[in-house]
Design an enzyme around this catalytic site. Structure first.
Site, PDB file in Angstrom:
ATOM      1  CE  LYS A  12      -2.221 -27.694   0.839  1.00 38.10           C
ATOM      2  NZ  LYS A  12      -3.178 -26.810   1.534  1.00 38.10           N
ATOM      3  CE1 TYR A  39       1.276 -27.037   0.457  1.00 38.73           C
ATOM      4  CE2 TYR A  39       1.250 -27.884  -1.788  1.00 38.73           C
ATOM      5  CZ  TYR A  39       0.813 -26.965  -0.842  1.00 38.73           C
ATOM      6  OH  TYR A  39      -0.081 -25.981  -1.199  1.00 38.73           O
TER       7      TYR A  39
END
Length: 246
Positions: free
Chosen positions: A158, A154
């Site tokens: 990002k 994640y």
């Protein structure tokens, strides 16, 4: 009255995406709701958008699928006649420590969160270039700026959005297309509401303002970045985190 704008928002069926959609709908903007779930899951959002005076249509799409993304973008441009705003909000998690993370966990999170952004930008920008105007906002995360144990996939996705955003800002600036990112901190969602009081208190200690953000806080940031007031802002990562990153 100024001409209505058209916004394509991914992951707009619920949560942060729905809040962004409704906020823009109140700003003289028609909304293309793009989501992976069935349309029935977004029925409440679509009803609210139409009640706010927006023309709103639903498009089911897996943003990680390059061809499917193009098909949906072309359909939206045909149905609405143009695309003025792109908000890349679709995202998933598959949290595990690296030692336990499977290749599939890595691949699917990067595919949706990062490749999905690329796919939509790739297919939307030709329409914006013809008009020599456009606004692109992608939802990153403070986790992408500071890392977080158990979220290697994640955080990487990002962080990738930050690099992608800055590159898009440089490549498309000459065509009057801005590209910015919003980096939320801890936002009040169904997931955070399920945490114990002890877990919440631990989170609050990381946030100088001492509380979780609301989905509306993210929507307000996006509203600003796609507005005329932000016409000279591009390549920026706007942290909406209550000071968590300080």
């Amino acid at each position: 009255m100024a001409e209505k704008r058209v916004a394509l928002i991914t992951g707009a069926g619920r949560g942060i995406g729905a809040a962004i959609a409704l906020t823009l709908a109140k700003e003289n903007t028609d909304i293309a709701v793009v989501d992976y779930a069935d349309e029935s899951a977004a029925a409440e959002t679509l009803a609210a958008l139409r009640e706010a005076g927006a023309a709103a249509r639903y498009y089911r799409c897996d943003v990680s699928d390059f061809a499917a993304a193009k098909e949906v973008v072309d359909a939206i441009a045909k149905d609405f006649g143009k695309i003025d705003i792109l908000v890349n909000n679709a995202g998933i998690t598959a949290d595990k420590l690296i030692l336990r993370m499977e290749e599939e966990d890595w691949d699917k999170v990067l595919a949706v969160n990062l490749k999905g952004c690329f796919n939509m930008i790739k297919h939307v920008t030709p329409y914006m270039m013809r008009k020599r105007c456009g606004r692109i906002v992608s939802v990153s995360s403070v986790v992408g700026l500071m890392g977080n144990a158990g979220q290697a996939n994640y955080a990487a996705s990002k962080a990738g959005i930050v690099g992608l955003t800055k590159t898009v800002a440089k490549e498309f600036g000459p065509r009057n297309i801005t590209a910015n990112a919003v980096a939320p901190g801890f936002i009040k969602t169904a997931m955070t509401e399920a945490l114990s009081e002890e877990q919440k208190k631990a989170m609050y200690k990381l946030i100088p303002l001492g509380c979780l953000g609301e989905t509306q806080d993210i929507a307000n940031a996006v509203k600003f970045l796609v507005s005329d007031d932000a016409r000279y802002i591009t390549g920026v990562v706007l942290k909406v985190d209550g000071g968590m990153y300080i």
